[in-house]
Design a protein around this motif. Structure first.
Motif, mmCIF file in Angstrom:
data_model
loop_
_atom_site.group_PDB
_atom_site.id
_atom_site.type_symbol
_atom_site.label_atom_id
_atom_site.label_comp_id
_atom_site.label_asym_id
_atom_site.label_seq_id
_atom_site.Cartn_x
_atom_site.Cartn_y
_atom_site.Cartn_z
ATOM 1 N N ALA A 158 0.820 -1.211 0.000
ATOM 2 C CA ALA A 158 0.000 0.000 0.000
ATOM 3 C C ALA A 158 0.856 1.265 0.000
ATOM 4 O O ALA A 158 0.433 2.318 -0.489
ATOM 5 C CB ALA A 158 -0.930 -0.005 1.212
ATOM 6 N N ALA A 159 2.061 1.166 0.536
ATOM 7 C CA ALA A 159 2.948 2.332 0.623
ATOM 8 C C ALA A 159 3.879 2.447 -0.577
ATOM 9 O O ALA A 159 4.649 3.413 -0.662
ATOM 10 C CB ALA A 159 3.773 2.257 1.905
ATOM 11 N N ALA A 160 3.825 1.510 -1.494
ATOM 12 C CA ALA A 160 4.773 1.436 -2.610
ATOM 13 C C ALA A 160 4.912 2.744 -3.395
ATOM 14 O O ALA A 160 6.039 3.119 -3.763
ATOM 15 C CB ALA A 160 4.402 0.287 -3.539
ATOM 16 N N PRO A 161 3.834 3.475 -3.702
ATOM 17 C CA PRO A 161 4.015 4.703 -4.495
ATOM 18 C C PRO A 161 4.789 5.807 -3.784
ATOM 19 O O PRO A 161 5.232 6.761 -4.432
ATOM 20 C CB PRO A 161 2.564 5.155 -4.766
ATOM 21 N N TYR A 162 4.961 5.697 -2.474
ATOM 22 C CA TYR A 162 5.472 6.820 -1.685
ATOM 23 C C TYR A 162 6.837 6.558 -1.047
ATOM 24 O O TYR A 162 7.347 7.418 -0.326
ATOM 25 C CB TYR A 162 4.458 7.173 -0.589
ATOM 26 N N VAL A 163 7.412 5.394 -1.311
ATOM 27 C CA VAL A 163 8.716 5.068 -0.735
ATOM 28 C C VAL A 163 9.668 4.612 -1.828
ATOM 29 O O VAL A 163 9.238 4.074 -2.853
ATOM 30 C CB VAL A 163 8.596 3.982 0.367
ATOM 31 N N PRO A 164 10.982 4.804 -1.638
ATOM 32 C CA PRO A 164 11.955 4.310 -2.619
ATOM 33 C C PRO A 164 11.910 2.784 -2.726
ATOM 34 O O PRO A 164 11.470 2.090 -1.797
ATOM 35 C CB PRO A 164 13.300 4.776 -2.056
ATOM 36 N N ALA A 165 12.406 2.262 -3.834
ATOM 37 C CA ALA A 165 12.386 0.810 -4.071
ATOM 38 C C ALA A 165 13.122 0.062 -2.964
ATOM 39 O O ALA A 165 12.676 -1.006 -2.526
ATOM 40 C CB ALA A 165 12.999 0.500 -5.435
ATOM 41 N N ALA A 166 14.258 0.599 -2.521
ATOM 42 C CA ALA A 166 15.027 -0.085 -1.467
ATOM 43 C C ALA A 166 14.239 -0.137 -0.164
ATOM 44 O O ALA A 166 14.231 -1.159 0.528
ATOM 45 C CB ALA A 166 16.364 0.623 -1.256
ATOM 46 N N THR A 167 13.564 0.956 0.186
ATOM 47 C CA THR A 167 12.726 0.963 1.392
ATOM 48 C C THR A 167 11.622 -0.077 1.285
ATOM 49 O O THR A 167 11.348 -0.814 2.238
ATOM 50 C CB THR A 167 12.114 2.361 1.617
ATOM 51 N N LEU A 168 10.977 -0.150 0.117
ATOM 52 C CA LEU A 168 9.882 -1.110 -0.069
ATOM 53 C C LEU A 168 10.384 -2.536 0.099
ATOM 54 O O LEU A 168 9.738 -3.357 0.773
ATOM 55 C CB LEU A 168 9.259 -0.930 -1.457
ATOM 56 N N ALA A 169 11.545 -2.852 -0.466
ATOM 57 C CA ALA A 169 12.102 -4.205 -0.340
ATOM 58 C C ALA A 169 12.403 -4.533 1.124
ATOM 59 O O ALA A 169 12.149 -5.644 1.589
ATOM 60 C CB ALA A 169 13.365 -4.327 -1.189
ATOM 61 N N ILE A 170 12.918 -3.567 1.853
ATOM 62 C CA ILE A 170 13.241 -3.781 3.269
ATOM 63 C C ILE A 170 11.957 -3.972 4.077
ATOM 64 O O ILE A 170 11.888 -4.845 4.954
ATOM 65 C CB ILE A 170 14.074 -2.599 3.802
ATOM 66 N N LEU A 171 10.944 -3.156 3.791
ATOM 67 C CA LEU A 171 9.667 -3.301 4.495
ATOM 68 C C LEU A 171 9.047 -4.668 4.228
ATOM 69 O O LEU A 171 8.535 -5.317 5.155
ATOM 70 C CB LEU A 171 8.695 -2.200 4.068
ATOM 71 N N ARG A 172 9.081 -5.120 3.003
ATOM 72 C CA ARG A 172 8.553 -6.457 2.676
ATOM 73 C C ARG A 172 9.253 -7.533 3.497
ATOM 74 O O ARG A 172 8.621 -8.436 4.038
ATOM 75 C CB ARG A 172 8.744 -6.733 1.186
ATOM 76 N N ARG A 173 10.570 -7.431 3.581
ATOM 77 C CA ARG A 173 11.349 -8.406 4.349
ATOM 78 C C ARG A 173 10.956 -8.398 5.820
ATOM 79 O O ARG A 173 10.761 -9.464 6.425
ATOM 80 C CB ARG A 173 12.844 -8.084 4.204
ATOM 81 N N GLU A 174 10.839 -7.203 6.412
ATOM 82 C CA GLU A 174 10.524 -7.104 7.840
ATOM 83 C C GLU A 174 9.119 -7.627 8.138
ATOM 84 O O GLU A 174 8.905 -8.281 9.157
ATOM 85 C CB GLU A 174 10.676 -5.656 8.312
ATOM 86 N N TRP A 175 8.164 -7.351 7.257
ATOM 87 C CA TRP A 175 6.804 -7.896 7.445
ATOM 88 C C TRP A 175 6.829 -9.423 7.338
ATOM 89 O O TRP A 175 6.222 -10.115 8.144
ATOM 90 C CB TRP A 175 5.873 -7.319 6.382
#
Length: 410
Positions: free
Chosen positions: A225-242
């Motif tokens: 849901a946050a993908a449009p508003y965060v850099p690609a690296a942040t999104l990958a890290i968030l996916r991992r942590e979830w």
């Protein structure tokens, strides 16, 4: 090697933060960016949605070169001491030439003129703040009003009040006051905030949303849901942590230990805790018995008044959770400044600056906290242990990662 400092929380890092990092380099002409970042608990009294090592990764991917932790004794404080602690760390590196902060106005000149007046704490300032508090104003509003009333020549009082009524301008003012009080040669710059406002709860049409809006999306629907508003690296890290069950962390994860502490402490014991002021220990005790449900949100809603903002109450609850006493967080103690430079992460450029800092810094530079003993560091270690206990999958190594894990390297 020119270095610019930024003071951040990255809860989480989003596209607006990337803009700030880019502007910090451009405005200052720096080769290296040093980020002073809060640890597991933040200035508004909230737990970070992901841990400090995770947010360090995000920072390094986004353009920071060296990340240093702001001790929790300063991280969970009103703007004055949060700013003083963070600016002190940059000053004591002996290697940072400039500081770039975000502001709504982009008006550095007006903020600097007000800062020069307030740095010496003019007579009557505290009395005016106290009067406004008695009249029912929150502390941020009382401070802004009293500061505006003392605006120097060339700055209209009404304009100053409007300027300081905006959160990033107000925090920037405290950075400038700290630079003045430290007699620092660090040169300030400000990048005008673009896109969403600081507290804006829903994303707008662009790619920049506030951290508040991004967190709401994450808590409601997860990383995608946050993908449009965060850099690609942040999104990958968030996916991992979830996926690994380490996120999201939020206040309700701490409901059981917090309510246990609040319910089993006498009012006289609670009164010794930082930010428990003006009889709040009695209000807290009375409120617990009347909660519609045993949750942190219900407690905050029941405690909140015009005078006691949610931020003030969240900081109080964080201090209660972590057992931070008034003695440990007194103005006299905080005025001593941070006692060390705790390195959370770096890249190759940051490593080069670290080598230089070992010659220039006037504080110990810590890569291994186990080699240093200080009360501020004990509080940091305890805060990380408490934070880790709120994760779905708990292990001792994560609780005491300050001892087990080396700095993040990119």
């Amino acid at each position: 090697m020119k270095a610019v400092g930024v003071i951040v929380e990255y809860n989480p890092l989003h596209n607006g933060h990337v803009y700030h990092l880019t502007e910090a380099r451009r405005l200052s002409g720096a080769d290296v960016v040093v980020a002073v970042m809060s640890g597991p608990f933040l200035q508004r009294g909230e737990p970070a949605i992901v841990g400090k090592r995770v947010r360090t990764e995000m920072a390094l991917h986004a353009g920071a070169d060296l990340v240093v932790e702001l001790p929790v004794a300063y991280a969970v404080q009103p703007a004055e001491w949060f700013a003083f602690g963070a600016v002190s760390l940059l000053h004591r590196t002996g290697a940072v030439d400039s500081l770039c902060f975000g502001s709504e106005s982009g008006d550095l000149d007006s903020l600097q003129r007000i800062a020069r007046v307030l740095a010496v704490e003019p007579a009557g300032l505290r009395e005016d703040i106290a009067r406004r508090l008695r009249e029912g104003a929150s502390y941020p509003a009382a401070y802004a009003g009293a500061a505006a009333a003392l605006a120097p020549g060339g700055v209209d009082a009404d304009d100053a009040a409007a300027l300081l009524g905006q959160p990033n301008n107000s925090l920037g003012l405290h950075y400038l006051i700290a630079l003045e009080r430290l007699g620092s040669a660090i040169k300030p710059f400000t990048a005008a905030r673009t896109g969403a406002a600081y507290h804006e709860a829903t994303p707008g049409p662009g790619a920049i949303a506030s951290a508040t809006a991004v967190r709401r999306l994450l808590l409601a629907d997860g990383p995608e849901a946050a993908a449009p508003y965060v850099p690609a690296a942040t999104l990958a890290i968030l996916r991992r942590e979830w996926q690994e069950g380490r996120a999201p962390v939020h206040w309700e994860r701490f409901a059981q230990p917090l309510l246990h502490i609040a319910a089993t402490r006498r009012a006289s014991e609670l009164e010794q805790i930082a930010e428990v002021t003006e009889g709040l220990e009695h209000r807290l005790s009375r409120t617990l018995a009347q909660l519609p449900e045993p949750s942190v949100e219900a407690l905050l809603n029941a405690l909140k008044t015009k005078r006691y903002t949610r931020t003030k109450l969240q900081r109080m609850l964080t201090h209660i959770l972590l057992n931070h006493t008034k003695a440990e967080c007194s103005p006299e103690k905080l005025a001593e400044g941070p006692a060390y430079l705790r390195v959370l992460g770096f890249n190759a450029q940051g490593q080069s600056l670290l080598k230089h800092m070992k010659k220039t810094a006037s504080l110990p530079v810590l890569l291994k906290p186990s080699t240093f003993v200080h009360n501020q560091l004990e509080l940091d270690v305890q805060a990380q242990a408490a934070y880790a206990l709120a994760c779905k999958h708990i292990d001792t190594r994560m609780m005491y990662s300050d001892y087990y894990e080396p700095p993040v390297r990119l």
